[in-house]
Scaffold this motif. Structure first.
Motif, PDB file in Angstrom:
ATOM      1  N   LEU A  77       1.873   9.996  -0.121  1.00 11.74           N
ATOM      2  CA  LEU A  77       0.928   9.290   0.749  1.00 11.74           C
ATOM      3  C   LEU A  77      -0.362  10.082   0.890  1.00 11.74           C
ATOM      4  CD1 LEU A  77       3.437   8.009   3.442  1.00 11.74           C
ATOM      5  CD2 LEU A  77       2.009   6.573   1.976  1.00 11.74           C
ATOM      6  N   ARG A  78      -0.226  11.396   1.021  1.00 14.23           N
ATOM      7  CA  ARG A  78      -1.414  12.238   1.170  1.00 14.23           C
ATOM      8  C   ARG A  78      -2.274  12.193  -0.104  1.00 14.23           C
ATOM      9  NH1 ARG A  78      -5.433  14.354   4.211  1.00 14.23           N
ATOM     10  NH2 ARG A  78      -5.789  16.555   3.831  1.00 14.23           N
ATOM     11  N   ALA A  79      -1.625  12.200  -1.253  1.00 14.81           N
ATOM     12  CA  ALA A  79      -2.375  12.150  -2.513  1.00 14.81           C
ATOM     13  C   ALA A  79      -3.198  10.865  -2.577  1.00 14.81           C
ATOM     14  CB  ALA A  79      -1.419  12.252  -3.700  1.00 14.81           C
ATOM     15  N   LYS A  80      -2.571   9.737  -2.228  1.00 14.01           N
ATOM     16  CA  LYS A  80      -3.311   8.477  -2.237  1.00 14.01           C
ATOM     17  C   LYS A  80      -4.392   8.479  -1.161  1.00 14.01           C
ATOM     18  CE  LYS A  80      -3.089   3.520  -1.422  1.00 14.01           C
ATOM     19  NZ  LYS A  80      -2.272   2.323  -1.214  1.00 14.01           N
ATOM     20  N   SER A  81      -4.041   9.017   0.003  1.00 12.95           N
ATOM     21  CA  SER A  81      -4.956   9.011   1.135  1.00 12.95           C
ATOM     22  C   SER A  81      -6.262   9.745   0.802  1.00 12.95           C
ATOM     23  CB  SER A  81      -4.273   9.659   2.339  1.00 12.95           C
ATOM     24  OG  SER A  81      -5.129   9.669   3.443  1.00 12.95           O
ATOM     25  N   GLU A  82      -6.145  10.883   0.132  1.00 12.43           N
ATOM     26  CA  GLU A  82      -7.361  11.646  -0.204  1.00 12.43           C
ATOM     27  C   GLU A  82      -8.270  10.822  -1.116  1.00 12.43           C
ATOM     28  OE1 GLU A  82      -6.596  15.635  -1.571  1.00 12.43           O
ATOM     29  OE2 GLU A  82      -5.566  16.175   0.294  1.00 12.43           O
ATOM     30  N   LEU A  83      -7.627  10.098  -2.034  1.00 12.35           N
ATOM     31  CA  LEU A  83      -8.399   9.271  -2.964  1.00 12.35           C
ATOM     32  C   LEU A  83      -9.021   8.071  -2.243  1.00 12.35           C
ATOM     33  CD1 LEU A  83      -8.825   9.525  -6.037  1.00 12.35           C
ATOM     34  CD2 LEU A  83      -6.938   7.901  -6.350  1.00 12.35           C
ATOM     35  N   LEU A  84      -8.232   7.433  -1.391  1.00 10.87           N
ATOM     36  CA  LEU A  84      -8.659   6.224  -0.693  1.00 10.87           C
ATOM     37  C   LEU A  84      -9.820   6.531   0.264  1.00 10.87           C
ATOM     38  CD1 LEU A  84      -7.739   3.203  -0.413  1.00 10.87           C
ATOM     39  CD2 LEU A  84      -6.242   3.936   1.440  1.00 10.87           C
ATOM     40  N   PRO A 128      -8.563   4.035   6.557  1.00  8.27           N
ATOM     41  CA  PRO A 128      -7.773   3.386   5.503  1.00  8.27           C
ATOM     42  C   PRO A 128      -6.416   4.090   5.382  1.00  8.27           C
ATOM     43  CG  PRO A 128      -9.647   4.624   4.562  1.00  8.27           C
ATOM     44  CD  PRO A 128      -9.614   4.913   6.027  1.00  8.27           C
ATOM     45  N   VAL A 129      -5.368   3.351   5.630  1.00  7.44           N
ATOM     46  CA  VAL A 129      -4.017   3.929   5.682  1.00  7.44           C
ATOM     47  C   VAL A 129      -3.327   3.720   4.331  1.00  7.44           C
ATOM     48  CG1 VAL A 129      -1.751   3.627   6.749  1.00  7.44           C
ATOM     49  CG2 VAL A 129      -3.811   3.637   8.177  1.00  7.44           C
ATOM     50  N   PRO A 130      -2.859   4.806   3.711  1.00  8.60           N
ATOM     51  CA  PRO A 130      -2.339   4.677   2.344  1.00  8.60           C
ATOM     52  C   PRO A 130      -1.102   3.795   2.214  1.00  8.60           C
ATOM     53  CG  PRO A 130      -1.935   6.891   3.220  1.00  8.60           C
ATOM     54  CD  PRO A 130      -2.844   6.204   4.184  1.00  8.60           C
ATOM     55  N   LEU A 131      -0.358   3.574   3.307  1.00 13.06           N
ATOM     56  CA  LEU A 131       0.824   2.707   3.189  1.00 13.06           C
ATOM     57  C   LEU A 131       0.447   1.242   2.987  1.00 13.06           C
ATOM     58  CD1 LEU A 131       3.509   3.934   5.774  1.00 13.06           C
ATOM     59  CD2 LEU A 131       3.843   3.636   3.317  1.00 13.06           C
ATOM     60  N   TYR A 132      -0.648   0.797   3.631  1.00 14.77           N
ATOM     61  CA  TYR A 132      -0.928  -0.641   3.527  1.00 14.77           C
ATOM     62  C   TYR A 132      -2.378  -1.003   3.216  1.00 14.77           C
ATOM     63  CZ  TYR A 132      -1.397   0.404   8.568  1.00 14.77           C
ATOM     64  OH  TYR A 132      -1.692   0.973   9.769  1.00 14.77           O
ATOM     65  N   ASN A 133      -3.282  -0.038   3.208  1.00 20.63           N
ATOM     66  CA  ASN A 133      -4.655  -0.387   2.813  1.00 20.63           C
ATOM     67  C   ASN A 133      -4.834  -0.199   1.309  1.00 20.63           C
ATOM     68  OD1 ASN A 133      -5.694   0.653   5.943  1.00 20.63           O
ATOM     69  ND2 ASN A 133      -6.385  -1.294   5.096  1.00 20.63           N
ATOM     70  N   THR A 134      -5.740  -1.021   0.759  1.00 23.33           N
ATOM     71  CA  THR A 134      -5.987  -0.970  -0.674  1.00 23.33           C
ATOM     72  C   THR A 134      -7.413  -0.471  -0.937  1.00 23.33           C
ATOM     73  OG1 THR A 134      -6.854  -3.217  -0.672  1.00 23.33           O
ATOM     74  CG2 THR A 134      -4.484  -2.964  -1.074  1.00 23.33           C
ATOM     75  N   PHE A 135      -7.656  -0.121  -2.187  1.00 15.95           N
ATOM     76  CA  PHE A 135      -9.018   0.250  -2.595  1.00 15.95           C
ATOM     77  C   PHE A 135      -9.934  -0.973  -2.497  1.00 15.95           C
ATOM     78  CE2 PHE A 135      -6.279   3.480  -4.319  1.00 15.95           C
ATOM     79  CZ  PHE A 135      -7.008   4.644  -4.132  1.00 15.95           C
ATOM     80  N   GLU A 136      -9.348  -2.138  -2.726  1.00 17.40           N
ATOM     81  CA  GLU A 136     -10.149  -3.356  -2.588  1.00 17.40           C
ATOM     82  C   GLU A 136     -10.555  -3.594  -1.129  1.00 17.40           C
ATOM     83  OE1 GLU A 136      -8.434  -6.905  -4.280  1.00 17.40           O
ATOM     84  OE2 GLU A 136     -10.259  -8.056  -3.944  1.00 17.40           O
ATOM     85  N   ASP A 137      -9.651  -3.292  -0.190  1.00 17.24           N
ATOM     86  CA  ASP A 137     -10.014  -3.365   1.241  1.00 17.24           C
ATOM     87  C   ASP A 137     -11.267  -2.531   1.498  1.00 17.24           C
ATOM     88  OD1 ASP A 137      -7.745  -4.829   1.910  1.00 17.24           O
ATOM     89  OD2 ASP A 137      -6.657  -3.141   2.808  1.00 17.24           O
ATOM     90  N   VAL A 138     -11.240  -1.310   0.948  1.00 15.09           N
ATOM     91  CA  VAL A 138     -12.351  -0.382   1.172  1.00 15.09           C
ATOM     92  C   VAL A 138     -13.634  -0.931   0.550  1.00 15.09           C
ATOM     93  CG1 VAL A 138     -13.224   1.909   0.535  1.00 15.09           C
ATOM     94  CG2 VAL A 138     -10.890   1.666   1.411  1.00 15.09           C
ATOM     95  N   TRP A 139     -13.523  -1.443  -0.657  1.00 17.80           N
ATOM     96  CA  TRP A 139     -14.703  -2.018  -1.313  1.00 17.80           C
ATOM     97  C   TRP A 139     -15.257  -3.189  -0.503  1.00 17.80           C
ATOM     98  CZ3 TRP A 139     -15.714  -6.916  -3.055  1.00 17.80           C
ATOM     99  CH2 TRP A 139     -16.994  -7.057  -3.653  1.00 17.80           C
ATOM    100  N   ARG A 140     -14.345  -4.053  -0.012  1.00 13.12           N
ATOM    101  CA  ARG A 140     -14.784  -5.233   0.759  1.00 13.12           C
ATOM    102  C   ARG A 140     -15.443  -4.827   2.077  1.00 13.12           C
ATOM    103  NH1 ARG A 140      -9.848  -8.902   1.316  1.00 13.12           N
ATOM    104  NH2 ARG A 140     -11.265 -10.170   2.577  1.00 13.12           N
TER     105      ARG A 140
END
Ligand code: PLP
Length: 422
Positions: A326-333, A400-412
């Motif tokens: 989760l942390r790995a994704k979180s840093e990227l997100l 942005p929470v790595p369990l349920y947020n997406t990169f698309e959420d962030v872009w939007r």
């Protein structure tokens, strides 16, 4: 990674995300008939689809068994606090005996302060960050008064340097050394709720111990967000709530950590109740409190089963996903969110980040300081289906929470914000 501000790039990141399937395990709120862009997992985490089943099982066992459920429920209620230990230990970097789910966060903070804030005539001060969450401030203030101290004299609140938004670790360590002989307790947020700064728990604890003080942390914004190593870092105690990143539901059961080195110290002052008493003799109703060794010895009341069932449902998901992944994704997100925000406002005319830019010094949240029309922009974001968080006087917090947020959420989110401000 070289990011791009485009929906196709965001979708590509989602396709490559090994944790992408976890989003479907949650119920996503809707605004105006559409799935909301939910960025407030730092305030109230979303409901796992399995929560209902976990809670229902307990309702069924209660219906079928009545009081016998204490022993004969599928998960016997007498031992329910044991079922959450393994996962909580993994999330906090603790031994299972060092953690316990109980009460609410601020209640646990008071219970820990009773045991670990033991002022003497020379050593009576508490050192913390300036602008701590209100509830923590009230707890410090009233504990100090309870011991006959004036909070004006006895509470030291560290501010960032002029022109800076977060504390430098070196300044924290220096302050601990400077006030050393008078310090009884050093207590910080794990991740600061307002700025999103992830403090260096290890270094703060070391400095506190060198000064002869105890070290404690409020992990409300840290647990389930960043990996923790409470045992190895030698932290004396910690507390947290479970309704933010832990997704255990509104008003969920909270938790506490007590380091093993204090496990058997029956001399520590504490406010006790029967659930912390020697398990073998709990029902003998005898005089003389004998604490259970470990964090369980700080329990006061019997376990709220429905709340604990909701916590268990959520912890099962963390066990599967693992905080490391989760942390790995979180840093990227969050890195992607930071990139998008910079893209929208390269000259920093509209907003500024309060949160540290170093990913190791923050969790998933970014705190965006709005230079003008903050409240108006926030209202427009809300109307466009974004659920974010407004903090007076002029900060929007987005997590942005790595369990349920997406990169698309962030872009939007970026796309909507760009249309509002530019
Ligand atoms: C959310 C939060 C609280 C809330 O306290 P409760 O006792 O759960 O109502 C307290 N402190 C901090 C730092 C928080 O982030």
């Amino acid at each position: 990674m070289k990011f791009e501000n485009s929906s196709s790039f965001a979708r590509k990141l989602d396709q490559q995300d090994p944790l992408r399937s976890f989003r479907s395990r949650f119920l996503l709120p809707r605004v105006n008939g559409k799935t909301a862009l939910y960025f407030t997992g730092n305030s109230l985490g979303l409901q796992p689809k399995t929560t209902k089943n976990f809670v229902n099982e307990e309702l069924e066992d209660w219906a079928k068994l009545g009081v016998e459920g204490h022993v004969h429920a599928r998960r016997p209620w007498l031992y329910y606090h044991k079922f959450t230990k393994k996962a909580l230990a993994r999330l906090t970097g603790a031994k299972p005996s060092e953690v316990v789910a109980m009460n609410q966060l601020t209640v646990n903070l008071h219970l820990m302060l009773v045991s670990f804030y033991n002022p003497t005539k020379e050593r009576f001060k508490i050192l913390t960050e300036h602008g701590a969450f209100s509830s923590d401030q009230y707890a410090f203030e009233t504990q100090l008064k309870f011991h006959g101290h004036d909070p004006e004299q006895a509470l030291i609140e560290l501010k960032p340097r002029p022109g800076e938004t977060v504390l430098r670790t070196e300044d924290i360590l220096e302050a601990i050394t400077t006030h050393g002989p008078q310090l009884a307790l050093v207590i910080f947020g794990g991740v600061q709720y307002y700025t999103g700064q992830f403090f260096d728990l290890k270094k703060i604890t070391e400095a506190a111990h060198r000064a002869g003080a105890m070290a404690g942390f409020d992990l409300a914004h840290a647990i389930g967000n960043v990996p923790l190593n409470l045992h190895k870092d030698d932290v004396d105690f910690a507390v947290w709530c479970s309704y933010k990143y832990l997704n255990a539901g509104p008003g969920a059961i909270a938790g506490a950590f007590v380091h093993e080195c204090h496990a058997k110290n029956a001399a520590l002052p504490r406010f006790a109740g029967w659930w912390g008493h020697n398990e073998a003799e709990r029902f003998q109703m005898k005089k003389g409190f004998q604490p259970i060794a470990g964090a369980d010895g700080w329990q006061v009341s019997n376990v709220p089963i429905l709340q604990s069932a909701a916590l268990l449902a959520s912890l099962e998901i963390f066990e599967e996903a693992s905080i490391k992944n989760l942390r790995a994704k979180s840093e990227l997100l969050t890195g992607y969110l930071e990139f998008i925000l910079r893209e929208i406002d390269p000259a920093r005319q509209h907003f500024e980040l309060l949160t540290p830019v170093n990913p190791k010094e923050r969790g998933c949240q970014l705190s965006v300081f709005m230079k003008q029309n903050g409240k108006k922009i926030f209202r427009k974001l809300t109307a466009a289906g974004v659920i974010a968080d407004w903090r007076e006087p002029d900060v929007i917090r987005v997590a942005p929470v790595p369990l349920y947020n997406t990169f698309e959420d962030v872009w939007r989110l970026g796309d909507i914000l760009r249309q509002i401000v530019v």
